[in-house]
Write an enzyme that holds these catalytic residues in place. Structure first.
Site, mmCIF file in Angstrom:
data_model
loop_
_atom_site.group_PDB
_atom_site.id
_atom_site.type_symbol
_atom_site.label_atom_id
_atom_site.label_comp_id
_atom_site.label_asym_id
_atom_site.label_seq_id
_atom_site.Cartn_x
_atom_site.Cartn_y
_atom_site.Cartn_z
ATOM 1 N N TYR A 56 33.700 -43.818 -67.732
ATOM 2 C CA TYR A 56 32.715 -43.715 -66.664
ATOM 3 C C TYR A 56 32.785 -44.955 -65.779
ATOM 4 C CZ TYR A 56 30.849 -40.365 -70.096
ATOM 5 O OH TYR A 56 30.709 -39.351 -71.022
ATOM 6 N N PRO A 201 24.038 -30.715 -72.091
ATOM 7 C CA PRO A 201 23.092 -29.945 -72.902
ATOM 8 C C PRO A 201 22.306 -28.904 -72.115
ATOM 9 C CG PRO A 201 22.226 -32.130 -72.463
ATOM 10 C CD PRO A 201 23.634 -32.125 -71.953
#
Length: 283
Positions: A56, A201
């Site tokens: 990232y 999620p």
């Protein structure tokens, strides 16, 4: 009643609803300042598990979290991942599990800690024996640089092989109410007491939610995303969702999902929803 906490590796207790830092902007300016505020607000709200990775921003996301939160609260666990090499033109970014490369990424120290409490192998490198990849991380664990070792995007077979080499503390695979491709991996983690951190999620299509999700959300006075997170928390006590966001409002909405209680009937109605095709991505 399902516990709101989980002991990673049987040792480190965290609240089950965590925070994924991938979407936090890292470039200098107002967006970075806002990202720091989001990270700090997550901790203020009681989040004790934050997920990041060297991938990232090629370390920039880790540096952002260190700027925002160091020195870290005693109960905060920041999990990171290694094993992806940055682009080196003309070569693109690539999975890299060479022992020297993994060791270098672990030892860069961007989180400002001597010991990474949870270090996950971002992807298994098919070109390097798994025993060499995990053996390197185990050596670093013995030396004290790593607390617990986890995996990311693995199959059941890879998990079984890995458990012959190391104590696997966590697995981070894509999984949500509408995308259950890795159901068997979650079941294996459940049986072994291994933390399962579902990335993404909340499925992107939940905003065009099915009638059942809309109905359950209306019954609870919640959003479709909150219902999706609540379903995950009810799926298994080893599930530790890590929803990510770049805004404080969305963060607060996500964290509030931890207190949402689905009845047995509501959970079963959601569980019967037909999963959809996955959206390809990286986490």
């Amino acid at each position: 009643m399902t516990s709101s906490t989980f002991r990673i590796g049987g040792e480190r207790s965290v609240r089950r609803l965590g925070f994924g830092a991938m979407h936090l902007p890292t470039a200098p300016g107002p967006a970075r300042d806002a990202a720091i505020a989001v990270a700090r607000r997550a901790v203020d709200l009681g989040v004790t598990l934050i997920d990041t990775a060297h991938l990232y921003g090629w370390g920039a996301n880790e540096e952002l979290l260190a700027e925002a939160l160091y020195p870290y609260p005693d109960d905060l666990l920041i999990a990171t991942k290694v094993g992806v090499a940055p682009p080196d033109p003309p070569h693109d970014a690539a999975i890299c599990g060479r022992p020297d490369f993994l060791r270098d990424q672990v030892e860069q120290g961007r989180l400002r800690v001597d010991r990474l409490e949870l270090l996950q192998l971002h992807r298994v490198d098919p070109e390097v024996p798994l025993a060499d990849q995990l053996g390197t991380l185990r050596e670093l664990q013995v030396q004290g640089s790593i607390g617990h070792i986890g995996l990311s995007e693995v199959t059941v077979a890879e998990l079984e092989e890995a458990r012959k080499i190391i104590d696997v503390a966590s697995v981070q695979n894509r999984y949500n109410l509408l995308d259950r491709e890795h159901e068997a991996v979650l079941d294996a983690c459940d049986a072994a007491g291994i933390a399962f951190l579902p990335w993404r999620p909340v499925h992107p299509a939940v905003s065009q939610a099915t009638t059942e999700i809309v109905a359950v959300a209306a019954e609870l006075g919640a959003t479709a995303a909150q219902v999706s997170l609540a379903w995950l928390l009810g799926r298994s006590p080893v599930v530790l969702p890590i929803p990510g966001t770049g805004t404080i409002g969305h963060l607060e909405e996500n964290v509030a999902a931890a207190s949402l209680r689905l009845s047995g009937d509501q959970w079963r109605r959601l569980d019967r929803i037909q999963p959809r095709r996955a959206f390809p991505s990286t986490a």
